[in-house]
Design a protein around this motif. Sequence first.
Motif, PDB file in Angstrom:
ATOM      1  N   UNK A   1     -38.158   7.346  25.600  1.00  0.00           N
ATOM      2  CA  UNK A   1     -38.338   7.130  24.159  1.00  0.00           C
ATOM      3  C   UNK A   1     -37.392   8.001  23.343  1.00  0.00           C
ATOM      4  N   UNK A   2     -37.310   9.263  23.706  1.00  0.00           N
ATOM      5  CA  UNK A   2     -36.423  10.161  22.964  1.00  0.00           C
ATOM      6  C   UNK A   2     -34.959   9.787  23.190  1.00  0.00           C
ATOM      7  N   UNK A   3     -34.633   9.364  24.404  1.00  0.00           N
ATOM      8  CA  UNK A   3     -33.263   8.949  24.688  1.00  0.00           C
ATOM      9  C   UNK A   3     -32.857   7.766  23.822  1.00  0.00           C
ATOM     10  N   UNK A   4     -33.747   6.786  23.703  1.00  0.00           N
ATOM     11  CA  UNK A   4     -33.456   5.626  22.867  1.00  0.00           C
ATOM     12  C   UNK A   4     -33.277   6.037  21.409  1.00  0.00           C
ATOM     13  N   UNK A   5     -34.150   6.906  20.914  1.00  0.00           N
ATOM     14  CA  UNK A   5     -34.022   7.346  19.525  1.00  0.00           C
ATOM     15  C   UNK A   5     -32.693   8.061  19.294  1.00  0.00           C
ATOM     16  N   UNK A   6     -32.335   8.932  20.221  1.00  0.00           N
ATOM     17  CA  UNK A   6     -31.102   9.700  20.061  1.00  0.00           C
ATOM     18  C   UNK A   6     -29.876   8.800  20.098  1.00  0.00           C
ATOM     19  N   UNK A   7     -29.842   7.892  21.062  1.00  0.00           N
ATOM     20  CA  UNK A   7     -28.660   7.052  21.229  1.00  0.00           C
ATOM     21  C   UNK A   7     -28.541   5.993  20.143  1.00  0.00           C
ATOM     22  N   UNK A   8     -29.641   5.667  19.502  1.00  0.00           N
ATOM     23  CA  UNK A   8     -29.590   4.705  18.395  1.00  0.00           C
ATOM     24  C   UNK A   8     -29.255   5.372  17.070  1.00  0.00           C
TER      25      UNK A   8
ATOM     26  N   UNK B   1     -23.729   8.232  21.081  1.00  0.00           N
ATOM     27  CA  UNK B   1     -24.015   6.892  21.591  1.00  0.00           C
ATOM     28  C   UNK B   1     -23.431   6.742  22.985  1.00  0.00           C
ATOM     29  N   UNK B   2     -23.847   5.696  23.675  1.00  0.00           N
ATOM     30  CA  UNK B   2     -23.308   5.352  24.987  1.00  0.00           C
ATOM     31  C   UNK B   2     -23.374   3.846  25.126  1.00  0.00           C
ATOM     32  N   UNK B   3     -22.593   3.334  26.034  1.00  0.00           N
ATOM     33  CA  UNK B   3     -22.588   1.878  26.216  1.00  0.00           C
ATOM     34  C   UNK B   3     -23.854   1.396  26.913  1.00  0.00           C
ATOM     35  N   UNK B   4     -24.348   2.194  27.867  1.00  0.00           N
ATOM     36  CA  UNK B   4     -25.514   1.773  28.640  1.00  0.00           C
ATOM     37  C   UNK B   4     -26.493   2.939  28.802  1.00  0.00           C
ATOM     38  N   UNK B   5     -27.774   2.585  28.901  1.00  0.00           N
ATOM     39  CA  UNK B   5     -28.837   3.551  29.183  1.00  0.00           C
ATOM     40  C   UNK B   5     -29.680   3.011  30.321  1.00  0.00           C
ATOM     41  N   UNK B   6     -29.922   3.856  31.341  1.00  0.00           N
ATOM     42  CA  UNK B   6     -30.688   3.445  32.516  1.00  0.00           C
ATOM     43  C   UNK B   6     -32.017   4.187  32.558  1.00  0.00           C
ATOM     44  N   UNK B   7     -33.151   3.481  32.433  1.00  0.00           N
ATOM     45  CA  UNK B   7     -34.465   4.116  32.574  1.00  0.00           C
ATOM     46  C   UNK B   7     -34.690   4.596  34.006  1.00  0.00           C
TER      47      UNK B   7
END
Length: 256
Positions: free
Chosen positions: A48-55, A60-66
């Motif tokens: 959840x925090x990763x998504x908030x930060x990257x958005x 930013x990053x091109x991809x995020x892997x749970x």
Amino acid sequence: MKTLPLLALSLLLGGCAGGLRFDDSQRSVDHGSRVEFIVVHYTSSDLDESLRTLKNGGVSAHYLLPAEGDKVYRMVDEQRRAWHAGDSQWRGRTWLNASSIGIEIVNRGYTDTPHGRTWQPYPPAQIDTLIALLKDIQARHGVAPINIVGHSDIAPQRKVDPGPLFPWARLGAAGLIPWPEPATVQERLRQLDGQVPGTAWFQHQLARVGYAVPQHGELDQATRNVITAFQMKYRPARHDGQPDLHTAALLLALPD
């Protein structure tokens, strides 16, 4: 007197009203992908925090892997620049945001405890997904294996991700990155004959592999940071930044 220029401008704009006309019948064969590097990171946080930060967080990053490895979040189009590498260098290229794809892996990184630093492991399913993603990107963009790197490879003075528990050996076994063969490492150890090379030798070899490293022959903190980054990747069981025989053999076992 002002009527004629205004009339000419209106005719010009009217002529463009239909949009630009492109002729794609004559295409050059001299071109390639802008993507030369793939950089692997960990997020230092939960999903959840990763998504908030990257958005929304200025990075930013091109991809995020749970962690579960059940999906891949596509955060930025590959043709767009993501802000993940920062001040970085690899094989003489600098500021790699413009020429790389960034992959963030949900992983908390490390925790400093009274008994030392502990690192969070990577679930096998997450790495399975990463390997599939890397193969897909590599095939489409022709990224050289030597250019699939960690954040600590391209910024060893300020970054340690993806850390010593990231299974680079699995990427090597999958043919994604160069990996020193054990037999070759043993042969290089025999050739070294118990003699640890000097600091200048290590600096030269690390630069040959791709690292930005001082070349003054002194074992300063900057050089130790680069050695640590190399050891975290190729000999994670001991990554103290100290030049030694095994590190030297690993360097000699890697191609240019």
